[in-house]
Each structure stands twice: as C-alpha cells, then as structure tokens.
Design an enzyme around this catalytic site. Structure first.
Site, PDB file in Angstrom:
ATOM      1  N   ARG A   1       3.474  -3.774 -11.371  1.00  0.00           N
ATOM      2  CA  ARG A   1       2.231  -4.475 -11.033  1.00  0.00           C
ATOM      3  C   ARG A   1       1.805  -4.268  -9.592  1.00  0.00           C
ATOM      4  O   ARG A   1       0.642  -3.993  -9.321  1.00  0.00           O
ATOM      5  CB  ARG A   1       2.421  -5.977 -11.192  1.00  0.00           C
ATOM      6  CG  ARG A   1       2.754  -6.410 -12.559  1.00  0.00           C
ATOM      7  CD  ARG A   1       3.331  -7.791 -12.427  1.00  0.00           C
ATOM      8  NE  ARG A   1       3.759  -8.268 -13.706  1.00  0.00           N
ATOM      9  CZ  ARG A   1       3.313  -9.386 -14.244  1.00  0.00           C
ATOM     10  NH1 ARG A   1       2.467 -10.137 -13.595  1.00  0.00           N
ATOM     11  NH2 ARG A   1       3.736  -9.764 -15.421  1.00  0.00           N
ATOM     12  N   THR A   2       2.741  -4.450  -8.683  1.00  0.00           N
ATOM     13  CA  THR A   2       2.378  -4.302  -7.270  1.00  0.00           C
ATOM     14  C   THR A   2       1.931  -2.874  -7.012  1.00  0.00           C
ATOM     15  O   THR A   2       0.970  -2.620  -6.286  1.00  0.00           O
ATOM     16  CB  THR A   2       3.581  -4.678  -6.388  1.00  0.00           C
ATOM     17  OG1 THR A   2       3.991  -5.987  -6.730  1.00  0.00           O
ATOM     18  CG2 THR A   2       3.218  -4.637  -4.928  1.00  0.00           C
TER      19      THR A   2
ATOM     20  N   LYS B   1      20.461  10.663  -5.569  1.00  0.00           N
ATOM     21  CA  LYS B   1      21.332  11.840  -5.427  1.00  0.00           C
ATOM     22  C   LYS B   1      22.010  11.889  -4.073  1.00  0.00           C
ATOM     23  O   LYS B   1      22.458  12.939  -3.632  1.00  0.00           O
ATOM     24  CB  LYS B   1      20.519  13.120  -5.612  1.00  0.00           C
ATOM     25  CG  LYS B   1      19.917  13.271  -6.992  1.00  0.00           C
ATOM     26  CD  LYS B   1      19.077  14.528  -7.052  1.00  0.00           C
ATOM     27  CE  LYS B   1      18.111  14.509  -8.223  1.00  0.00           C
ATOM     28  NZ  LYS B   1      16.959  15.382  -7.986  1.00  0.00           N
TER      29      LYS B   1
ATOM     30  N   ARG C   1       8.173  -0.287  -1.197  1.00  0.00           N
ATOM     31  CA  ARG C   1       8.887  -1.395  -1.824  1.00  0.00           C
ATOM     32  C   ARG C   1      10.353  -0.993  -1.832  1.00  0.00           C
ATOM     33  O   ARG C   1      10.692   0.127  -2.224  1.00  0.00           O
ATOM     34  CB  ARG C   1       8.373  -1.581  -3.259  1.00  0.00           C
ATOM     35  CG  ARG C   1       9.314  -2.354  -4.193  1.00  0.00           C
ATOM     36  CD  ARG C   1       9.465  -3.802  -3.850  1.00  0.00           C
ATOM     37  NE  ARG C   1       8.242  -4.548  -4.043  1.00  0.00           N
ATOM     38  CZ  ARG C   1       7.983  -5.314  -5.109  1.00  0.00           C
ATOM     39  NH1 ARG C   1       8.850  -5.386  -6.091  1.00  0.00           N
ATOM     40  NH2 ARG C   1       6.863  -5.977  -5.184  1.00  0.00           N
TER      41      ARG C   1
ATOM     42  N   HIS D   1       6.918 -10.203   1.646  1.00  0.00           N
ATOM     43  CA  HIS D   1       6.014  -9.510   0.739  1.00  0.00           C
ATOM     44  C   HIS D   1       4.624  -9.883   1.234  1.00  0.00           C
ATOM     45  O   HIS D   1       3.951 -10.737   0.656  1.00  0.00           O
ATOM     46  CB  HIS D   1       6.258  -9.998  -0.692  1.00  0.00           C
ATOM     47  CG  HIS D   1       5.586  -9.171  -1.748  1.00  0.00           C
ATOM     48  ND1 HIS D   1       4.681  -8.172  -1.456  1.00  0.00           N
ATOM     49  CD2 HIS D   1       5.677  -9.201  -3.103  1.00  0.00           C
ATOM     50  CE1 HIS D   1       4.260  -7.625  -2.592  1.00  0.00           C
ATOM     51  NE2 HIS D   1       4.846  -8.226  -3.590  1.00  0.00           N
TER      52      HIS D   1
END
Lengths: 182, 428, 317
Positions: C62-63, C90, C112, C140
């Site tokens: 969503r963000t 990796k 994020r 946030h």
C-alpha cells in the site's frame, strides 16, 4: 524594496481598460454574436483584471461573462530556479472547460512563459473550443512564440525592471509602477 | 626492526606513573636503548634532543581490552597493525582478547601471539586465553598449557558464560594456575536483541534496548561466583551506575574483583546516538548521564581500577551497514590519549587518576611488575604531549579499520615518542 | 504567502526534524494536491524529468502504491526495487545496493526498511533526496503527515485537541511520527496500551501515558488504533488477541467515551476484532479510508518539496 516609478495613474489605467474592452469587443466571437468566453484570470495579477474586464464587457453587452481564476504554480518551468513554493490561491473555474471559449487574462505579458504554463493548465480542466489571450500591458521581451489577441497598452521597460499592477484595498485596479529587481 | 633509541636526550618532561619516582620535571638521556642518565639539569653536547616541555614521560600505557583479529580476520586488523596502533597511542603492552578465528582456546594460538609480539618488537602482546572451548561456555579450555605458552588471564571475550556452574569451575581452574578471569557481564536473555541502552533514546530512535539491569544482574552474579570459587575477577567494562555499586560492595567485602571502564562510556552518553552513529554502537553500550557520572566517580574513588580504550576493529562490511546490523565496537588505541586529555581538560578526571587507571592498575591487574626508571635499564617509555593538535584520518591512522567515532575530528593531545625495550616504536 | 523556506526539504527522514511551520506548509500544499486528485485529469507536469525510486526492503504494497501514484500524478518517472527481487538477500550490503541504485541517477529515493535509521544512513551517503517510508520502529513521517492532514481537515486547528493513540507504542513507527507531529501542532496526545507495549521515556514526547484505554479515550477528539502485529500475540507482550480486544480494543462502548464527533483512525491494515471492532471500523466516525486517500496528496506534497529543494540546490539558487 527598491523605489517605484509611476507608469500609469488611476485615470490613465481606466482609459487603458476601456481600450482593452474595445479590442475584446472587436474580436470575431463578439462580432459574430457567439457564446461569451469565460474570462479566466491567471493568478495572481490576472484575476483582478479579468473581473474588471468582465464588468466592462457586461456594461456594453448587457450581460457579464463568467469569470474564473487559474493557478499555474505547478505548471511553471522555473521550479528549479525558485525552489518549492506554495500557491496563494487555487484554480476556481465556473465549470468544466470542454467545449467552452476561454479568454485567458493577465496583467503583464513579458516572456510568455506564464502564458505557456497557463495553456498547459487549461487543458487539464477540459478541452476548450478555443483559447484567447487578453493582457492589460505588453512590455515586449517575448521568449516564446506567444501573441495576445487583445492588448491594453504597450510599454517599453528596461529588462532589469519589474512592472507591477497595483490594486487598492477594495481589490480594484489602482496604478501601474515599475520597480528595479533586487 | 625499529631503530634503537640512541643518543636521545628527552628534555623537560614531567615524570608520571613511575613507581620509584614522584612526579617531577626531568631530562632523560638514552644511549643504546638504555637509560644512560637522569636529571633535572642534564645537558649532553651532541645529543639528539626531544623537546618534551609540558609533556608527560610515562612508562607507557597498558591496554586491557583489544581485539587483535589475528588469526582469522586479518582484513580488519592483524597483530602488526594492532602493535603499530598501540605504539602510536603510547601503549607498551596490550592484552589481546581470545575472540579470534579460531579462538585462542589452545596453546598454539597463544604461542602465535607471543611469538609475533617478540618478532615485531613494537609492544608486548599479552594473550588472554579462552575460559571455555570455542568461547561456548560448555567445556573448560586448556588453561594450563595456555598459561605455559604465555596467557596472562582467561576469559570468553564478550561472550558471557551462561552457566553459573561452568563459570565457577572455570574460575576455580584458572586459580590453579594463579590466573584471573575476565568477564563482560550480561544477562543475555534480558538483553535480547538490544543494540543500545534501553531508555529515553532507544524509545525515540525506535531501536531495541539493552536494559542496564541486564548488565548489573550479571555483574552481581559474576561477583558471587568469584567469591564462591575464591577466584580473581576482572570485569572488562562497566557501563551502569548500579554495576559500579556492586563492584564497590564486593571490594568492601574483600572479594578479589577489579573493574575497568571504556573511555567512550566516560565521555559520551546514549544521546550521542541521535543520528544512528554506527561507530558508537558499542559492546559496552553508552548509557545515561547519571551512569556516566557514576563511572567517573567510581574511577576517582578507586572502585573502578582501569580505563580501557576497547579497541574493536571492524571493516566496512561490518560497520557501513544499518545500525542494528552492525558489529558493536570501535577502534581506540590511537585516540585514547587525546580523549583522556579531554576528560582532564573538562575537569572530570584529575591527572593522577588517569595515570593510575591507564599506567599502573592495568599492569597490576595483568600481574606485571610496577614500572621503574633507573640508570642502565633498557628503556620502555612513552612521551605524551597534552597540547598538540591532530586528527585521525587516512594519513595518520595505522589500523586496518576506520571505525572510529572521532575519525576526521580535531583532537588535542598527541603521542610524541614511544620506546619499547630500547627501540623507538613510534615517533610522532 | 508561505515563506519559501518552510517548504524547503532536502530529505524527509522524520517529523522529529520538522517544525510546526514546515508541517503546516506541507499540509497546505497537500490540500492543493488533493484538489488535483479530485479533477478528471489527475495530473500535474511539475516533476517532469524527475526520477523517483521506491526502495522497499520490507514489504508494504500500500505505501509503495501510494508513493508511486503520488509520483506519477506529478509526472515523475518511478522505478520500484523490492527486497525480494533485490540482491540484499545475496549478501550485498545496504551501501552497495544503494550505490547501485544511485548509478541510475534518481532524484529521490523512497525507502522502507526494517532497520531504524536506514534512511539516515542513505541520506548521509547518497547524493539524492531520501524520503522515509517507514524505518523499523522509528518513524513513518508520511503516515504521520496524512494522519495530521485528515485530523486537520475534519477538526480544523489541532491546538488543544485530545488525541488518543492506543496499542503497541513500543514497536510503532506510526505512533512516533504522530507523537512528534501532534506535539508540534499543539494537540494533547494520550497513549495507552498494555505496559509491555509502552516503552520507557514516553514523557519526552509531551504525551500522557495510561495503563488502560478508557482514560485515554475519554473526551478524545481522535481515537487512533495501532495495528497489533500477529507475531506479538501469544508472545511475551500479550497473551492472545481475544484478551487484547477485551481490554484495549475499540468497540462501540469504548468509543462512546470519546466526543460524539470523534474520529476513528487506523494506519492499516486492520485486524478486525483485535484492535478494532468491525462495527467501529465501518462506522460513521471512521475516517480510515479517507486516510488512505489523503496519503496520496500528502506524498505528492512531500515529493514536490524535496524535488524542488534539490532542484534549487542544483542550480545554486
């Protein structure tokens, strides 16, 4: 603030507005009796001019055209030069522009970049039948191929000067001055 | 090999930390690596003069807590670069932690460290042997053989021995060889996945906290086990006020415990983590101002015996990463002296306390003889200038790692000269 | 006219870093962006030629969508880089990955990450704007701004308003951003939750802390419920979801303690029947979907402010 030189006083400005009104009334749409265009003032300076023009046209024709305001701050090409800014007013239109005649109105026409931005903005609110341009003052110095349909007065001002149309406390056009850029 | 300190006249230095001489201004003349003459007005024609006016002339500092990374992680540090850092920092002996790869839980690794130190000739490298096999807290490491090979004490570096029974046995066993045990106390379960002190700042930064209780619970346990085992305990780095109290009580009760504090905990608090400074993620976490004050007071009143620079070199792969994924630790050998000067300058520690905590007590904890200055003896000393300006950067750093919280920052206080067993190990 | 400096923003790492004028300027700008989002042609040419890279090392569809839509509505080019397709798994370090991203010359990286401080890490090392889309339990900020926007839109000036934030404050970046932002705009914040979810030192945010939900909700103008992460149930924080709902969930009875006009907010995704009862989530006082709508406008404002500030820097203005 640097010193302002008076270019047009109130009386002279009234005369210029009447000239501009006459030029607009001589345009084909007025002659052919078509739909009135919506007079859309470009924020900020064009809005007061658009209202005054609509009133004068209304005096002659009996009905005043509808007036709107167009905010072009997010359409300008100088964001990178001036940094983030917030517009002082939003776009307020009488309705969807699709199929309408639009007369963009501004106070001073200079490089043409503002009008370019306004043309881009206008089409985001519909597909007008036609878009015209009326300016109170034309100071020359165009940087884009843009020409007005109606002009109130032509000025010759040095490039390092700014032309300002001032309003009184009631928002009525008051005078035109020239100031040096800081 | 480094040049022998020969025909060298150290002029106008203030003697500090010598067991046989009180603080005084003195000139020292070195010939063929030996102290040839001492005296207030010594003047030797033709000697190479080191102007040490206003500088301290010490027997050299001794570090109790440094990771050598050799064998196994030589990309981050090795015993040569470690020794160079030590010499440049005014150190003449460094206790080397056992958390290498493989760990120092066998006389072969102990011998390697001792032999390298002898070959390099830059400083003493004193191996701390592992307490338990592979630092895993399960079975005793062969402390007898490691003692024979040169181990000076035993500990599992930053890995707490979880089992109190195991710790007891290890302390008892170390006692058989007249060796002390070094621990970094932590209740691992309570500390959880914490990466900094638990408090106002961990809440603000959204980082998992290590409560102070996770340390002082374990300090209390280690002291209790030490008493039970009739052993000798050295707590590697204290960070919290309550831990200092536990040590003070133990000393009052006559338990054989000593303790050190990291220089970072004396200078800084958790508030300095506001920008997620990865090089301030430390195994001994920065705590609150009240803790810092208690640590300073503990040093001043002798509860805390020593100051460590807690030298923990890590490369970019371990440090140039997210704060909570970084390895804890910072390099410190080269910057200890200017940071000590900062503490003295701020009036937080007096000169005598600094000398005791960096020169004398570390020697006592490691069982080294008190340092004396005599005519005719091979010279081991460090001249420390408290006023010179410099910075730790690519051109001055001798470590293979760059994880210093003061990298590139202006420092006041620089080492002028270090002589180890007659040879110049560092000349600034 | 808002002083241009109030909108100047090199990065957006947290609301902690902004003052009240800056927050207000962003909210005012977001209001104009919202008008654009209500037009038929929802597009501005403002960020033509600007590249916005979404770098999500932790999943959040969503963000990410909200940021991408915001960028597109401003005519920016967007690229997405998700952890699952990335090389982070990796063994490549964050710095290596970030430098590779930078080689694509983005103007803004929206990040994020599950580690608190990861956006700060990038901001110090990359030569582009960094916008924090959620870092661990830290902040946030765009969620905080969209919450403030929604409250201001419905309630007007937030000075003196009572805002209850209920739930897992300890692990919530949304709570932290709101705590900073609301304090700066003069609101009174009351937090509540089980003591296992209230970290030490909350007083530093200028809020009141309650052990039970009721005193926080009583007389509130806004009741914001935080999401209970599934992995925290039956762990050492709460016994189970059922008990949590009984004591801290927002149901109709508890909501009655608040002002009649009180807004019900939730950052989503909701656990119906855990922190919020379905009839409250879908009730008249709920503005949860409007929060989502406002998110796009707020993110447009943020992207514009950061891009234009960097543009200014680039020409040395």
């Amino acid at each position: 603030m640097s010193e302002a030189t008076l270019l047009l006083d109130r009386a002279h400005l009234d005369q210029v507005m009447r000239n501009l009104t006459d030029e607009i009334l001589a345009l084909p749409w007025a002659q052919s009796g078509g739909d009135f265009p919506w007079f859309i003032g470009i924020r900020r300076g064009g809005v007061a001019v658009a209202h005054e023009l609509a009133r004068l046209v209304g005096v002659t024709l009996g009905t005043a055209p509808q007036v709107g305001a167009l905010d072009i701050s997010m359409y300008r090409d100088d964001m990178w030069l001036k940094g983030p800014r917030i517009a002082e007013g939003q776009t307020e239109l009488p309705g969807d522009l699709t199929g309408r005649r639009v007369m963009l109105v501004d106070d001073v026409l200079y490089t043409g970049r503002t009008v370019r931005a306004a043309l881009n903005a206008v089409v985001d609110f519909g597909r007008p039948q036609s878009v015209g341009l009326a300016v109170l003052l034309d100071r020359g110095g165009r940087e884009l191929p843009i020409a007005p349909d109606a002009t109130g007065y032509r000025l010759d001002v040095p490039p390092d000067c700014k032309v300002q149309v001032r309003c009184d406390s009631a928002g009525r056009l008051h005078s035109v001055v020239q100031v040096h850029n800081e | 090999m480094h040049t022998i300190a020969d025909n060298l006249l150290i002029v106008g230095a203030d003697l500090r930390g010598w067991a046989n001489l009180p603080p005084q201004t003195c000139n020292v003349f070195l010939v063929g690596g030996h102290v040839a003459a001492l005296g207030e007005h010594l003047d030797i024609a033709g000697a190479q003069v080191v102007d040490a006016t206003g500088c301290w002339l010490t027997p050299g500092m001794v570090e109790l807590c440094a990771a050598g990374r050799e064998p196994g992680q030589e990309q981050d540090e090795d015993l040569l670069s470690l020794s160079r850092c030590a010499a440049a920092g005014g150190y003449v002996a460094v206790a080397v932690a056992p958390d290498t790869q493989p760990s120092n839980d066998d006389h072969a690794v102990t011998e390697l460290i001792v032999r390298r130190a002898r070959d390099l000739g830059l400083c003493d490298l004193l191996p701390i042997g592992a307490l338990t096999h592979r630092l895993q807290g399960q079975t005793l490491a062969p402390m007898g053989e490691m003692s024979e090979a040169g181990a000076v004490a035993f500990g599992d570096a930053d890995r707490p021995v979880l089992s109190s029974r195991m710790l007891r046995r290890a302390m008892e066993y170390a006692r058989s060889f007249d060796k002390g045990v070094v621990t970094q106390p932590l209740d691992v379960d309570l500390a959880g996945a914490g990466v900094m002190h638990e408090g106002k700042w961990s809440t603000r930064l959204g980082l998992k906290g290590i409560p102070a209780a996770a340390e002082h619970i374990a300090v209390a346990r280690d002291i209790a086990v030490c008493q039970l085992a009739r052993g000798r305990l050295h707590v590697a780095r204290l960070t919290s006020a309550r831990s200092v109290q536990h040590v003070a009580n133990a000393k009052r009760d006559g338990i054989a415990v000593t303790a050190a504090v990291s220089i970072w905990n004396l200078l800084l608090t958790d508030a300095q983590l506001a920008k997620y400074e990865v090089n301030l993620r430390l195994a001994a976490p920065l705590r609150e101002e009240s803790d810092r004050q208690a640590l300073l007071q503990g040093l001043r009143d002798g509860t805390i015996d020593a100051i460590t620079c807690d030298h923990q070199p890590w490369g970019l792969a371990e440090k140039e990463v997210e704060f909570d994924r970084a390895q804890p630790g910072a390099i410190g050998l080269q910057t200890a002296w200017p940071l000590l000067c900062e503490l003295i300058g701020a009036g937080e520690l007096d000169e005598a306390t600094v000398v005791r905590a960096t020169v004398n007590m570390p020697r006592a904890i490691l069982g080294l003889p008190p340092p004396e200055l005599h005519d005719g003896q091979p010279a081991t000393l460090a001249v420390l200038d408290p006023t010179a300006h410099w910075q730790l950067d690519r051109s001055t750093s001798l470590s293979k790692s760059r994880n210093s919280p003061v990298w590139g920052k202006p420092l006041v206080g620089r080492v002028t000269l270090t002589v180890f067993e007659g040879r110049v190990s560092f000349a600034g | 006219m808002t002083a241009p400096s109030a909108l100047q923003l090199r990065h957006l790492l947290g609301l902690e870093d902004l003052n009240a004028d800056q927050i207000t300027a962003l909210l005012d700008l977001a209001a104009q962006m919202k008008a654009v989002n209500q037009r038929r042609i929802k597009k501005l040419p403002t960020l033509r030629g600007v590249t916005v890279l979404t770098f999500f090392v932790e999943n959040s569809t969503r963000t990410k969508m909200s940021f991408e839509l915001a960028a597109k509505r401003l005519s920016a080019d967007t690229m997405g880089f998700a952890a699952s397709t990335s090389s982070l798994s990796k063994g490549e370090t964050l710095l290596d990955t970030a430098r590779n991203l930078e080689a694509m010359a983005p103007d803004i990286v929206v990040i994020r990450h599950s580690s608190a401080g990861a956006p700060h890490f990038l901001a110090e090392r990359l030569n582009c704007g960094v916008v924090n889309a959620g870092d661990g339990a830290h902040e946030h900020p765009t969620q905080g701004l969209l919450d403030l926007y929604t409250m201001r839109e419905k309630l007007g000036d937030l000075t003196g308003k009572k805002v209850a934030i209920i739930g897992d404050i300890a692990h919530s970046r949304v709570a932290r951003s709101n705590l900073h932002g609301l304090a700066k705009l003069g609101a009174h914040v009351h937090v509540a939750g089980p003591a296992t979810m209230l970290p030490p030192g909350l007083e530093q945010f200028g809020c009141s802390v309650h052990a039970r939900a009721e005193p926080a909700i009583e007389g509130a103008d806004v009741v914001m419920m935080l999401r209970i992460q599934r992995e925290r149930q039956g762990n050492d924080l709460i016994p189970h979801a059922h008990e949590y709902h009984r004591f801290f969930g927002l149901d109709a009875a508890r909501l009655k303690l608040a002002q009649p006009h009180a807004l019900v907010m939730h950052p989503g995704p909701m656990n119906r029947g855990v922190e919020i009862a379905p009839e409250v989530a879908d009730g008249e006082q709920s503005v949860i979907l409007q929060q989502v709508e406002n998110g796009v406008a707020v993110r447009m404002a943020v992207l514009y402010a950061v891009a234009a500030t960097r543009g200014l820097d680039a020409v040395g203005g």
